[in-house]
Design an enzyme around this catalytic site. Structure first.
Site, PDB file in Angstrom:
ATOM      1  N   LYS A 156       0.872  -1.278  -0.087  1.00  0.00           N
ATOM      2  CA  LYS A 156       0.212   0.186  -0.096  1.00  0.00           C
ATOM      3  C   LYS A 156       0.921   1.041  -0.011  1.00  0.00           C
ATOM      4  O   LYS A 156       0.727   2.109  -0.660  1.00  0.00           O
ATOM      5  CB  LYS A 156      -1.049   0.032   1.389  1.00  0.00           C
ATOM      6  CG  LYS A 156      -1.999  -1.011   1.055  1.00  0.00           C
ATOM      7  CD  LYS A 156      -3.304  -0.542   1.445  1.00  0.00           C
ATOM      8  CE  LYS A 156      -4.336  -1.331   0.883  1.00  0.00           C
ATOM      9  NZ  LYS A 156      -5.139  -2.163   2.114  1.00  0.00           N
ATOM     10  N   LYS A 208      -5.220 -13.076 -11.234  1.00  0.00           N
ATOM     11  CA  LYS A 208      -5.806 -13.442  -9.969  1.00  0.00           C
ATOM     12  C   LYS A 208      -7.355 -12.874  -9.655  1.00  0.00           C
ATOM     13  O   LYS A 208      -7.162 -11.560  -9.869  1.00  0.00           O
ATOM     14  CB  LYS A 208      -4.981 -13.287  -8.788  1.00  0.00           C
ATOM     15  CG  LYS A 208      -5.638 -13.528  -7.486  1.00  0.00           C
ATOM     16  CD  LYS A 208      -4.783 -13.218  -6.307  1.00  0.00           C
ATOM     17  CE  LYS A 208      -5.551 -13.470  -5.009  1.00  0.00           C
ATOM     18  NZ  LYS A 208      -5.350 -13.210  -3.862  1.00  0.00           N
ATOM     19  N   LYS A 237     -11.253  -8.404  -6.017  1.00  0.00           N
ATOM     20  CA  LYS A 237     -12.062  -6.963  -6.177  1.00  0.00           C
ATOM     21  C   LYS A 237     -11.254  -5.940  -6.442  1.00  0.00           C
ATOM     22  O   LYS A 237     -11.623  -4.826  -7.116  1.00  0.00           O
ATOM     23  CB  LYS A 237     -13.040  -6.645  -5.015  1.00  0.00           C
ATOM     24  CG  LYS A 237     -12.365  -6.652  -3.816  1.00  0.00           C
ATOM     25  CD  LYS A 237     -13.089  -6.195  -2.786  1.00  0.00           C
ATOM     26  CE  LYS A 237     -12.728  -6.493  -1.208  1.00  0.00           C
ATOM     27  NZ  LYS A 237     -12.160  -7.743  -0.871  1.00  0.00           N
TER      28      LYS A 237
HETATM   29  P1  ADP Z   1      -9.883  -9.428  -2.909  1.00  0.00           P
HETATM   30  O1  ADP Z   1      -8.569 -10.014  -3.318  1.00  0.00           O
HETATM   31  O2  ADP Z   1     -10.988  -9.675  -3.650  1.00  0.00           O
HETATM   32  O3  ADP Z   1      -9.668  -8.570  -2.080  1.00  0.00           O
HETATM   33  P2  ADP Z   1      -9.747 -10.787  -0.252  1.00  0.00           P
HETATM   34  O4  ADP Z   1      -8.301 -10.633  -0.067  1.00  0.00           O
HETATM   35  O5  ADP Z   1     -10.684 -10.173   0.764  1.00  0.00           O
HETATM   36  O6  ADP Z   1      -9.983 -10.832  -1.697  1.00  0.00           O
HETATM   37  O7  ADP Z   1      -9.731 -12.478   0.323  1.00  0.00           O
HETATM   38  C1  ADP Z   1     -10.547 -13.061   1.174  1.00  0.00           C
HETATM   39  C2  ADP Z   1     -10.305 -14.393   1.041  1.00  0.00           C
HETATM   40  O8  ADP Z   1     -10.477 -15.173  -0.175  1.00  0.00           O
HETATM   41  C3  ADP Z   1      -8.888 -14.812   1.344  1.00  0.00           C
HETATM   42  O9  ADP Z   1      -8.749 -15.947   2.300  1.00  0.00           O
HETATM   43  C4  ADP Z   1      -8.023 -14.850   0.259  1.00  0.00           C
HETATM   44  O10 ADP Z   1      -6.901 -15.612   0.188  1.00  0.00           O
HETATM   45  C5  ADP Z   1      -9.183 -15.677  -0.715  1.00  0.00           C
HETATM   46  N1  ADP Z   1      -9.017 -15.239  -2.049  1.00  0.00           N
HETATM   47  C6  ADP Z   1      -9.370 -13.916  -2.652  1.00  0.00           C
HETATM   48  N2  ADP Z   1      -9.151 -14.110  -3.870  1.00  0.00           N
HETATM   49  C7  ADP Z   1      -8.773 -15.392  -4.391  1.00  0.00           C
HETATM   50  C8  ADP Z   1      -8.331 -15.983  -5.620  1.00  0.00           C
HETATM   51  N3  ADP Z   1      -8.458 -15.383  -6.685  1.00  0.00           N
HETATM   52  N4  ADP Z   1      -8.000 -17.418  -5.464  1.00  0.00           N
HETATM   53  C9  ADP Z   1      -8.185 -17.886  -4.231  1.00  0.00           C
HETATM   54  N5  ADP Z   1      -8.445 -17.443  -3.083  1.00  0.00           N
HETATM   55  C10 ADP Z   1      -8.932 -16.099  -3.102  1.00  0.00           C
END
Ligand code: ADP
Ligand code: TRP
Length: 320
Positions: free
Chosen positions: A110, A189, A192
């Protein structure tokens, strides 16, 4: 075994969240003592709109319940409903070396992107450590990206135990490799932050449109293709049965197909999987009392454990 994990209510859950994290929680609840919480205190580092935060917490609870989290098996609660965690956070802060937190990639990223960090973001891993240690958690299922935070938690627990008395249970991370990285509509990957998500509970028609727009390469139709390097195939295999998977693999290897057909198969397979969940979510959404009761019971159970742990910690470090 006590299994614990938290998920931030920072937006609607997508396929990556489910296959990478939530699915594991649900599987583990059958054999273990699962503690799962909605990390609203962590979300406060990014969401500064109270009605949005409230709505997101409700959505997260509905999503988790609709996906199969069973409050009679697992303990589901909201992070901020357990104030003991915030006290434990302070106690752990007093023993957290600045250098340890400075090395955490989530903060470093960040900062590198020019986002001005506040103390909440900087000490985010310490709150996470408090979340884990407050419930004597033994196993913490998380995505690869959270592994470093679990290491910080172990460091803090180890040094507290050494400095005072053997107080904290040492947790271990549980990382599932094969679904560790669900691709998004652009092949990166799914996240959001990249605007490439396919939502678990987004409108069925919208979802189908998004699926039809998934990026594909421009190689000629006749050319055989390797399914294992194709993100459309990876997405399809999340929902497909073994038999369907074999059939589509053969199509890739033979060549002569259009991606449109695979996308349609993906949309159908996703619908078949999601339709019953959509119905269940709609049912839950009309039963506020059930959801409120599930979270209240969860907080009650979780708080009982956190109180005991906090009292052990207070005693160990001389807070009476
Ligand atoms: P984002 O990347 O959309 O902000 P988060 O960081 O809030 O998602 O992730 C919440 C949970 O979902 C975490 O345990 C994260 O490792 C898992 N996760 C998020 N995106 C993926 C992905 N593309 N593949 C596998 N696991 C994911
Ligand atoms: N930081 C985690 C994430 O963004 C969420 C979280 C908060 C968590 N506290 C936790 C996960 C404790 C596991 C254990 O995904």
């Amino acid at each position: 075994m006590r299994v614990l994990s938290g998920i931030q209510p920072t937006g609607r859950f997508h396929w990556g969240n489910y296959f990478g994290a939530i699915k594991q929680y649900i599987e583990l609840q059958h054999e273990h003592d699962g503690y799962y919480f909605i990390a609203d205190l962590h979300a406060l580092t990014t969401i500064r709109d109270p009605s949005l935060l409230r709505a997101n917490v409700r959505d997260a609870a509905l999503d988790l319940l609709a996906l199969g989290l069973d409050p009679s098996k697992a303990t589901l609660f909201v992070q901020s409903h357990i104030p003991e965690v915030s006290e434990l956070y302070w106690i752990l802060m007093t023993g957290a070396p600045l250098g340890l937190l400075e090395r955490c990639v989530a903060f470093k990223d960040k900062e590198a992107r020019g986002i001005k960090a506040d103390a909440g973001l900087f000490t985010y891993p310490v709150l996470m450590a408090a979340d884990i240690l407050a419930y004597d958690s033994q196993c913490v299922p998380v995505g690869e990206d959270q592994n470093q935070h679990i290491e910080v938690c172990r460091d803090l627990a180890r040094s507290f135990n050494a400095q005072f008395a053997d107080t904290f249970v040492m947790p271990t991370a549980r990382i599932v490799k094969d679904t560790a990285k669900v691709p998004g509509t652009d092949g990166q990957k799914m996240s959001k932050s990249y605007d490439n998500t396919l939502g678990l509970f987004e409108d069925a028609k919208e979802l189908r449109k998004k699926i039809m727009r998934i990026s594909t390469d421009s190689r000629p139709m006749e050319e055989p293709k390797d399914p294992d390097t194709d993100h459309l195939y990876q997405l399809y295999s999340l929902f497909a049965t073994d038999e369907q998977r074999q059939e589509v693999r053969a199509i890739y290897e033979r060549g002569g197909f259009g991606y449109g057909d695979i996308k349609k198969r993906l949309a159908d397979a996703a619908d078949a999987f999601l339709n019953p969940l959509r119905a269940r979510r709609a049912e839950l959404a009309s039963d506020d009392a059930y959801v409120a009761k599930a979270l209240e019971d969860g907080a009650h159970r979780a708080r009982k454990v956190a109180r005991e742990v906090l009292s052990r910690v207070q005693k160990a470090c001389g807070l009476t």
